[in-house]
Design a protein around this motif. Structure first.
Motif, PDB file in Angstrom:
ATOM      1  N   ARG A 180      10.412   3.603   0.549  1.00 40.74           N
ATOM      2  CA  ARG A 180       9.165   4.200   1.152  1.00 40.74           C
ATOM      3  C   ARG A 180       8.594   2.738   1.822  1.00 40.74           C
ATOM      4  N   PRO A 223       5.806   2.750   4.428  1.00 43.56           N
ATOM      5  CA  PRO A 223       4.685   2.612   5.848  1.00 43.56           C
ATOM      6  C   PRO A 223       4.144   1.409   5.920  1.00 43.56           C
ATOM      7  N   PHE A 241      -7.674   0.351   3.472  1.00 44.16           N
ATOM      8  CA  PHE A 241      -7.111   0.464   2.127  1.00 44.16           C
ATOM      9  C   PHE A 241      -5.887   1.287   2.276  1.00 44.16           C
ATOM     10  N   PHE A 242      -4.936   1.443   1.252  1.00 49.27           N
ATOM     11  CA  PHE A 242      -3.656   2.293   1.152  1.00 49.27           C
ATOM     12  C   PHE A 242      -3.311   2.795  -0.225  1.00 49.27           C
ATOM     13  N   ILE A 243      -2.796   3.744  -0.199  1.00 44.66           N
ATOM     14  CA  ILE A 243      -2.299   4.225  -1.550  1.00 44.66           C
ATOM     15  C   ILE A 243      -1.135   4.769  -1.440  1.00 44.66           C
ATOM     16  N   GLN A 244      -0.106   4.416  -2.188  1.00 50.96           N
ATOM     17  CA  GLN A 244       1.120   5.407  -2.147  1.00 50.96           C
ATOM     18  C   GLN A 244       1.105   6.169  -3.650  1.00 50.96           C
ATOM     19  N   SER A 245       0.931   7.413  -3.293  1.00 50.93           N
ATOM     20  CA  SER A 245       1.269   8.224  -4.659  1.00 50.93           C
ATOM     21  C   SER A 245       2.598   8.638  -4.999  1.00 50.93           C
ATOM     22  N   THR A 246       2.954   8.598  -6.363  1.00 51.30           N
ATOM     23  CA  THR A 246       4.380   9.303  -6.612  1.00 51.30           C
ATOM     24  C   THR A 246       4.289  10.741  -7.094  1.00 51.30           C
ATOM     25  N   THR A 247       4.973  11.332  -7.479  1.00 51.82           N
ATOM     26  CA  THR A 247       5.134  12.654  -8.121  1.00 51.82           C
ATOM     27  C   THR A 247       4.421  12.530  -9.449  1.00 51.82           C
ATOM     28  N   ASN A 305      -1.091  14.189  -6.439  1.00 51.23           N
ATOM     29  CA  ASN A 305      -0.453  14.959  -5.303  1.00 51.23           C
ATOM     30  C   ASN A 305      -0.836  16.509  -5.402  1.00 51.23           C
ATOM     31  N   ILE A 327       6.482  19.651  -3.877  1.00 52.13           N
ATOM     32  CA  ILE A 327       5.778  18.493  -2.993  1.00 52.13           C
ATOM     33  C   ILE A 327       6.089  17.325  -3.790  1.00 52.13           C
ATOM     34  N   GLY A 328       6.483  16.228  -3.010  1.00 50.06           N
ATOM     35  CA  GLY A 328       7.156  15.119  -3.639  1.00 50.06           C
ATOM     36  C   GLY A 328       5.937  13.769  -3.868  1.00 50.06           C
ATOM     37  N   PHE A 329       5.672  13.281  -2.804  1.00 48.84           N
ATOM     38  CA  PHE A 329       4.766  11.988  -2.786  1.00 48.84           C
ATOM     39  C   PHE A 329       3.935  11.838  -1.456  1.00 48.84           C
ATOM     40  N   SER A 330       3.014  10.933  -1.525  1.00 44.81           N
ATOM     41  CA  SER A 330       2.169  10.914  -0.107  1.00 44.81           C
ATOM     42  C   SER A 330       1.789   9.423   0.018  1.00 44.81           C
ATOM     43  N   ASP A 331       1.465   9.193   1.338  1.00 43.07           N
ATOM     44  CA  ASP A 331       0.695   7.860   1.754  1.00 43.07           C
ATOM     45  C   ASP A 331      -0.615   8.297   2.064  1.00 43.07           C
ATOM     46  N   LYS A 332      -1.390   7.360   1.731  1.00 45.41           N
ATOM     47  CA  LYS A 332      -3.062   7.611   2.117  1.00 45.41           C
ATOM     48  C   LYS A 332      -3.600   6.254   2.707  1.00 45.41           C
ATOM     49  N   TYR A 351       4.838  14.363   1.545  1.00 51.01           N
ATOM     50  CA  TYR A 351       6.543  14.463   1.694  1.00 51.01           C
ATOM     51  C   TYR A 351       6.924  15.377   0.635  1.00 51.01           C
TER      52      TYR A 351
END
Lengths: 231, 231
Positions: free
Chosen positions: A67, A69, A225-231, B80, B168-173, B204
């Protein structure tokens, strides 16, 4: 540092060095075991760590994927390493407005669960590539961070704290959007009532003890700002 | 749902039901194994999940402790499940401004890695306990979410999507602070140029396929945010 943490750090550096992007597949477990000369369980734990950091995702029966971005110039909000670690490609500097050892202000005590007798109060303006990034007001427990001076505060206080062997564990962050006061606006070189994001953060040691509370007010044009969320 | 996910969800509910707060100790591993009638490895995985969600911290040789700062009315940014799941104690409603099936707008295609032919475009105003929370513009791939209507969009689209069996898995914010345009201000019932936080998110599936991109503009007085970071 634990073995799997070390391997996770090496893997992260490798992903960056190889310029891997979203959806690229990592080598198989057996190849990773050979490459880093560690056991399967160490690789599995290292991958769990990277997944938690939002750097990879795993699909059962299919493999491990990257991942990535566009992160550049965005501050990663799920990261307790401080800005400096996050912004390796950028120049981070700070102007110290004041630094003193004081009794904790009343409204600070609750963040330390009442367990605080003395703090360093540090007020700084922080710059990213010479542009004003934010206004920061931090309180460090002197029982955990016994010494700070202006020179340290001009750089990364977190790097310094880590060099003291202090293990930073986790943090709570509260975000609000405000209109700048006249005083804040002047320091950030923005008009009064300009919009701003404030982040109040409490940092804990791995032992669960709160040792730092800070309030940061960001320049709305210079901070993303940026956030990568996981499950 | 995996066994350890199920146990993690039950443990989380128990922590809330027991009103546990920051620093409270959880029962020993053996007690948790007995209580949930599962193996040690399932408990270990469930605890890892709770740690990742920022609900507990573990100290080697000492035990497992609760992390629970005041969350009420703060939107958890590392989650998420959508707002509705996060705001169980609150009433979430939405007014649908428009909902239509369209070819993806040019600037949307990149978020889906070019892999999108048709989307539902949904524009809503969302309310938290009858107060305006945000303005939301979402794009759902019709190849993943084949049907949406106004009634569904008045509630939680994410709950609906999950009921379809979509994982639903993960996300970018990406977060930015802006000044409201005249149009946005009118919809949020705020003055023009009032401050606002915008969050652009790509969601995602667990397979890594992007299926939803949205831009949300928050009412600066009615929205507060929270992040619990782990190591």
């Amino acid at each position: 540092m634990l073995k799997y943490d070390e391997v996770a750090t090496k893997m992260e550096a490798q992903i960056i060095a190889d310029g891997l992007t979203q959806g690229d597949k990592l080598p198989k477990l057996t190849e990773l075991m050979a490459k880093y000369a560690v056991s399967k369980s160490t690789i599995v734990k290292a991958l769990a760590k990277l997944e938690q950091r939002g750097l990879i995702y795993q699909i059962q029966g299919s493999g491990v994927f990257v991942r990535r971005p566009k992160l550049d110039e965005h501050i990663n909000l799920i990261n307790n390493n401080g800005f400096t670690a996050d912004m390796v490609k950028h120049k981070m500097t700070a102007k110290v407005l004041s630094l003193k050892k004081i009794a904790p202000p009343k409204d600070m005590i609750k963040y330390f669960n009442g367990d605080v007798k003395e703090v360093y109060e540090v007020k700084r303006i922080r710059y990213l590539d010479d542009q004003i990034l934010c206004l920061e007001e931090s309180y460090f427990k002197t029982s955990v961070v016994p010494f700070l001076n202006e020179q340290i505060a001009q750089g990364s206080i977190f790097n310094y704290v880590r060099e003291l062997g202090i293990a930073i564990g986790f943090s709570d962050k509260y975000l609000n959007v405000i209109e700048l006061s006249k005083k804040e606006a002047k320091l950030l070189e923005l008009p009064e009532k300009a919009p701003a994001l404030t982040i109040e953060e409490t940092y804990y040691l791995t032992s669960g003890e709160a040792f730092d509370h800070s309030k940061t007010t960001y320049h709305f044009k210079n901070a993303k700002f940026f956030i990568q969320s996981t499950t």
